[in-house]
Structures are given as structure tokens and as C-alpha cells.
Design a protein around this motif. Sequence first.
Motif, PDB file in Angstrom:
ATOM      1  N   GLU A 127       0.836  -1.196   0.000  1.00 40.29           N
ATOM      2  CA  GLU A 127       0.000   0.000   0.000  1.00 40.29           C
ATOM      3  C   GLU A 127       0.870   1.245   0.000  1.00 40.29           C
ATOM      4  O   GLU A 127       1.921   1.292   0.620  1.00 40.29           O
ATOM      5  CB  GLU A 127      -0.927   0.014   1.226  1.00 40.29           C
ATOM      6  CG  GLU A 127      -1.938  -1.121   1.249  1.00 40.29           C
ATOM      7  CD  GLU A 127      -2.915  -0.996   2.408  1.00 40.29           C
ATOM      8  OE1 GLU A 127      -3.603   0.039   2.495  1.00 40.29           O
ATOM      9  OE2 GLU A 127      -2.964  -1.937   3.237  1.00 40.29           O
ATOM     10  N   CYS A 128       0.412   2.257  -0.726  1.00 40.74           N
ATOM     11  CA  CYS A 128       1.069   3.568  -0.787  1.00 40.74           C
ATOM     12  C   CYS A 128       2.545   3.450  -1.144  1.00 40.74           C
ATOM     13  O   CYS A 128       3.423   3.877  -0.379  1.00 40.74           O
ATOM     14  CB  CYS A 128       0.883   4.330   0.516  1.00 40.74           C
ATOM     15  SG  CYS A 128      -0.840   4.712   0.877  1.00 40.74           S
ATOM     16  N   PRO A 129       2.862   2.910  -2.332  1.00 37.65           N
ATOM     17  CA  PRO A 129       4.263   2.749  -2.718  1.00 37.65           C
ATOM     18  C   PRO A 129       4.931   4.095  -2.982  1.00 37.65           C
ATOM     19  O   PRO A 129       4.293   5.075  -3.353  1.00 37.65           O
ATOM     20  CB  PRO A 129       4.175   1.925  -4.006  1.00 37.65           C
ATOM     21  CG  PRO A 129       2.835   2.277  -4.570  1.00 37.65           C
ATOM     22  CD  PRO A 129       1.931   2.445  -3.379  1.00 37.65           C
ATOM     23  N   SER A 130       6.246   4.113  -2.791  1.00 37.43           N
ATOM     24  CA  SER A 130       7.061   5.302  -3.073  1.00 37.43           C
ATOM     25  C   SER A 130       8.373   4.827  -3.681  1.00 37.43           C
ATOM     26  O   SER A 130       9.134   4.089  -3.043  1.00 37.43           O
ATOM     27  CB  SER A 130       7.317   6.092  -1.790  1.00 37.43           C
ATOM     28  OG  SER A 130       8.074   7.249  -2.051  1.00 37.43           O
ATOM     29  N   GLN A 174       2.295   7.979   2.691  1.00 31.23           N
ATOM     30  CA  GLN A 174       3.099   7.607   1.531  1.00 31.23           C
ATOM     31  C   GLN A 174       4.450   8.276   1.740  1.00 31.23           C
ATOM     32  O   GLN A 174       4.591   9.489   1.588  1.00 31.23           O
ATOM     33  CB  GLN A 174       2.441   8.076   0.234  1.00 31.23           C
ATOM     34  CG  GLN A 174       3.171   7.603  -1.016  1.00 31.23           C
ATOM     35  CD  GLN A 174       2.432   7.984  -2.294  1.00 31.23           C
ATOM     36  OE1 GLN A 174       1.571   8.873  -2.285  1.00 31.23           O
ATOM     37  NE2 GLN A 174       2.769   7.334  -3.389  1.00 31.23           N
ATOM     38  N   VAL A 175       5.432   7.480   2.099  1.00 29.05           N
ATOM     39  CA  VAL A 175       6.706   8.045   2.534  1.00 29.05           C
ATOM     40  C   VAL A 175       7.406   8.749   1.382  1.00 29.05           C
ATOM     41  O   VAL A 175       7.102   8.523   0.203  1.00 29.05           O
ATOM     42  CB  VAL A 175       7.631   6.966   3.141  1.00 29.05           C
ATOM     43  CG1 VAL A 175       6.948   6.238   4.286  1.00 29.05           C
ATOM     44  CG2 VAL A 175       8.076   5.986   2.062  1.00 29.05           C
ATOM     45  N   VAL A 176       8.353   9.611   1.723  1.00 28.69           N
ATOM     46  CA  VAL A 176       9.148  10.365   0.758  1.00 28.69           C
ATOM     47  C   VAL A 176      10.607   9.938   0.898  1.00 28.69           C
ATOM     48  O   VAL A 176      11.096   9.735   2.017  1.00 28.69           O
ATOM     49  CB  VAL A 176       9.001  11.883   1.019  1.00 28.69           C
ATOM     50  CG1 VAL A 176      10.024  12.684   0.221  1.00 28.69           C
ATOM     51  CG2 VAL A 176       7.588  12.341   0.679  1.00 28.69           C
ATOM     52  N   TRP A 177      11.291   9.813  -0.238  1.00 26.85           N
ATOM     53  CA  TRP A 177      12.718   9.515  -0.228  1.00 26.85           C
ATOM     54  C   TRP A 177      13.496  10.831  -0.190  1.00 26.85           C
ATOM     55  O   TRP A 177      13.403  11.635  -1.118  1.00 26.85           O
ATOM     56  CB  TRP A 177      13.118   8.724  -1.471  1.00 26.85           C
ATOM     57  CG  TRP A 177      12.582   7.321  -1.502  1.00 26.85           C
ATOM     58  CD1 TRP A 177      11.331   6.927  -1.865  1.00 26.85           C
ATOM     59  CD2 TRP A 177      13.302   6.139  -1.151  1.00 26.85           C
ATOM     60  NE1 TRP A 177      11.215   5.568  -1.780  1.00 26.85           N
ATOM     61  CE2 TRP A 177      12.411   5.053  -1.338  1.00 26.85           C
ATOM     62  CE3 TRP A 177      14.600   5.884  -0.700  1.00 26.85           C
ATOM     63  CZ2 TRP A 177      12.787   3.733  -1.083  1.00 26.85           C
ATOM     64  CZ3 TRP A 177      14.975   4.562  -0.453  1.00 26.85           C
ATOM     65  CH2 TRP A 177      14.077   3.509  -0.640  1.00 26.85           C
ATOM     66  N   ARG A 178      14.256  11.039   0.882  1.00 29.82           N
ATOM     67  CA  ARG A 178      15.121  12.221   0.935  1.00 29.82           C
ATOM     68  C   ARG A 178      16.296  12.047  -0.015  1.00 29.82           C
ATOM     69  O   ARG A 178      16.771  12.994  -0.638  1.00 29.82           O
ATOM     70  CB  ARG A 178      15.617  12.450   2.361  1.00 29.82           C
ATOM     71  CG  ARG A 178      16.297  13.798   2.559  1.00 29.82           C
ATOM     72  CD  ARG A 178      16.816  13.943   3.972  1.00 29.82           C
ATOM     73  NE  ARG A 178      17.967  13.082   4.220  1.00 29.82           N
ATOM     74  CZ  ARG A 178      18.512  12.893   5.417  1.00 29.82           C
ATOM     75  NH1 ARG A 178      17.981  13.473   6.489  1.00 29.82           N
ATOM     76  NH2 ARG A 178      19.572  12.106   5.562  1.00 29.82           N
ATOM     77  N   ASP A 179      16.783  10.818  -0.104  1.00 31.21           N
ATOM     78  CA  ASP A 179      17.809  10.426  -1.068  1.00 31.21           C
ATOM     79  C   ASP A 179      17.634   8.928  -1.278  1.00 31.21           C
ATOM     80  O   ASP A 179      16.630   8.353  -0.852  1.00 31.21           O
ATOM     81  CB  ASP A 179      19.225  10.788  -0.567  1.00 31.21           C
ATOM     82  CG  ASP A 179      19.488  10.290   0.856  1.00 31.21           C
ATOM     83  OD1 ASP A 179      19.163   9.118   1.150  1.00 31.21           O
ATOM     84  OD2 ASP A 179      20.008  11.070   1.674  1.00 31.21           O
ATOM     85  N   ILE A 217      11.106   0.197  -3.727  1.00 27.67           N
ATOM     86  CA  ILE A 217       9.786   0.728  -3.394  1.00 27.67           C
ATOM     87  C   ILE A 217       9.619   0.673  -1.882  1.00 27.67           C
ATOM     88  O   ILE A 217       9.695  -0.405  -1.280  1.00 27.67           O
ATOM     89  CB  ILE A 217       8.654  -0.100  -4.047  1.00 27.67           C
ATOM     90  CG1 ILE A 217       8.615   0.114  -5.559  1.00 27.67           C
ATOM     91  CG2 ILE A 217       7.307   0.217  -3.413  1.00 27.67           C
ATOM     92  CD1 ILE A 217       7.854   1.330  -6.016  1.00 27.67           C
ATOM     93  N   ALA A 218       9.429   1.833  -1.257  1.00 24.01           N
ATOM     94  CA  ALA A 218       9.035   1.857   0.157  1.00 24.01           C
ATOM     95  C   ALA A 218       7.519   1.817   0.215  1.00 24.01           C
ATOM     96  O   ALA A 218       6.834   2.433  -0.606  1.00 24.01           O
ATOM     97  CB  ALA A 218       9.557   3.122   0.827  1.00 24.01           C
ATOM     98  N   PHE A 219       6.983   1.078   1.206  1.00 24.16           N
ATOM     99  CA  PHE A 219       5.527   0.925   1.268  1.00 24.16           C
ATOM    100  C   PHE A 219       5.109   0.554   2.675  1.00 24.16           C
ATOM    101  O   PHE A 219       5.927   0.194   3.521  1.00 24.16           O
ATOM    102  CB  PHE A 219       5.056  -0.130   0.269  1.00 24.16           C
ATOM    103  CG  PHE A 219       5.518  -1.541   0.553  1.00 24.16           C
ATOM    104  CD1 PHE A 219       4.677  -2.451   1.179  1.00 24.16           C
ATOM    105  CD2 PHE A 219       6.788  -1.957   0.198  1.00 24.16           C
ATOM    106  CE1 PHE A 219       5.089  -3.756   1.438  1.00 24.16           C
ATOM    107  CE2 PHE A 219       7.223  -3.257   0.445  1.00 24.16           C
ATOM    108  CZ  PHE A 219       6.362  -4.160   1.078  1.00 24.16           C
TER     109      PHE A 219
END
Length: 339
Positions: free
Chosen positions: A243-246, A293-298, A254-256
Amino acid sequence: MTARTRILVLLSALVVLTGVATASVLHASARAERRNRPQAGGPRITSGAVTLTEPGRVVFRNMAWGPHRDELVSAPATDPSGPRTASRVKCLRFYAAAGTGVCLQAVHGPVSDTYRAVVLDASLHIRARYDVPGIPSRARVSPSGRYAAWTAFVGGDSYAGTNFSTRAAIVDTRTGELTESLEAYRIVKDGRTYHAADANFWGVTFASDDRTFYATLGTRGSTYLVRGDLRSRTVTTLHTDVECPSLSPDGTLIAFKKRVPGLPKDAPWHLYVLNLRTLHETPLAEPRSVDDQVVWRDDHTLVYALPGDYGADLYTLPADGTGKPRRISTAAVSPAYVR
């Protein structure tokens, strides 16, 4: 009852109603005053120019009480808890990339609120407006800035249960071409075209090729990570219980959030990272349930929101399963790092 008595009763009733109305107005005024009063001990916020092209900044929705509540603000990317510059642009959900932003807003009406998505340029000027059919929940922009996506609840107001319906839309910010719902795309599941009346999509995230995207498909009580193709207008299932992939900036991970048996029904998720090549899952070192839905800082670091005293706070965590969560800003949500 005599006429004189009726008049006295009427006058008494008018006095009571006037008192109630006055008290209501005073109460509303006091609430508004508290809302506009700067939060004691909160972040320092000043009005100024906020752009989506200033390197080394992070832009997010300010949740601190005061005159800048709900406005987009910018802060140093290395210190999101530092002084904030407020833009006067209010959003419920926000994201930006390559100088293009998408801002999901409430439009307050006399009877009820409606919602809209606005596409913003680098100076936060509105380029286009689109109606949103329900309560906004997710927003994303492709790395090039060409595409924007948003998700809204059109039935229910939480992902925690199973009785909800969502609609995910994608717009080409150059041409204005809008796909109002990903339900218009052909679904390929287990190598075959799949049809289901209960198909729901949410949580779009874009690859860098201006063609590929990922999202969640919910159907018949299960969730799937799907890979979408903007040209062929298809989505193909890749992995279950996502759920809510990033998507990471390098396009490999993919973080989820994943539902874990045994957790409370109103907080059922744990954060994971999926390797797209091997489909190996890595659980992350965040013990709390994260509905974001997480955000990638890097390529190695995640940022996400958890409930806080003023709505939400931002936390950071390594993406490899090590370390521990660290709060980096209070009264903040929907971050976008300017690259």
C-alpha cells in the motif's frame, strides 16, 4: 393565556435566543483567535517568497497554530525544524518535483466543502485547476515535473478499514490531459486481463522515464503493487500486500506500508522496502504504524509523518532496515525536497 402573557413569553424567548447567538459568536471568535495565535514554543515562521527551485530546501504543509496554519512553508533541508518561510498558499496535501507542484485544497462552501487539485509553477502560481471528487489523501509529481497524480476518498475516510473507495487521477501538466480515474486502465493480473467492480487504486508514484508509474490496486480484500504504463494505459500486478508505494530516486526500490496480522485494526501497518529486481522485502526499524506515503530524501533515507500534538510531525529512517526513527520536525506534513 392572555395576550400580555404571550408577549412576555415571546420577549423572554427572544432574549434567550439572542444570548445563545451572542455566546456562539463569541465562542467562534475565541476559537478563531486561538487558531491565529502563534504556537507558544513553536517554529519561527515569517512570510516570504517560497519557490520550488531553491536547492537545499524542503517545502511542506505547516501544521503549527497561528496565521500560517496549513500554508506551504520552506525550511532548510538539513534542518527542517529550523525557521520557516510561509507562502500564503494553503494545501491539505502537497508534493513537488522539477519546479512543478501539486496542491490539494479544500474549497469552503456555505453548506459543505468541496476539493480541488491545483498545479503550481516554481513560484507557486496556479497553472491549472481540477475538481477532486472526495477527501484528498495522496499527491505526487513525476521527477521531470510532467505528470501529477492525486488520490481521494470517494467513500469512507480511512485506509485502516476495508469499507472505503478511492479514485486516483493522473494529469499531463504540459497538455492538461486528465485521466480522472485509473479504473479506466486495463488491469493485467497473472498474465490475463482482469475485471472487478470493486477495483480501487491509490498512492501513485512515478519513475523517471515519463512513462512508468507504480500504485496500489485493491480488489476482493487484497492489495497489489501494480506497474503502470502511461502509453499503453495498462497496469500489471507485481507483488501482493503493498500500500502507498514510493519509488526511490534511482528507481530500484519501493518503500511501502504493509498490513501485518496481529496489529490493531485502526493501526495495522508496518513499513517495508521492496527490491524491484528480486522482490525481496526488508522490514524497517519503525515500530509504530505509519499511515503515509513516505518520501525519499535520497536513495538511502526515508521521511514520513506520524501523528503529533498539532496534527503531524516528520520522522526520518534509514531505508535498509537499520537504525531507528528520528523526529526531524514538528507540526509538518507532506514534504517535498527541492533537488
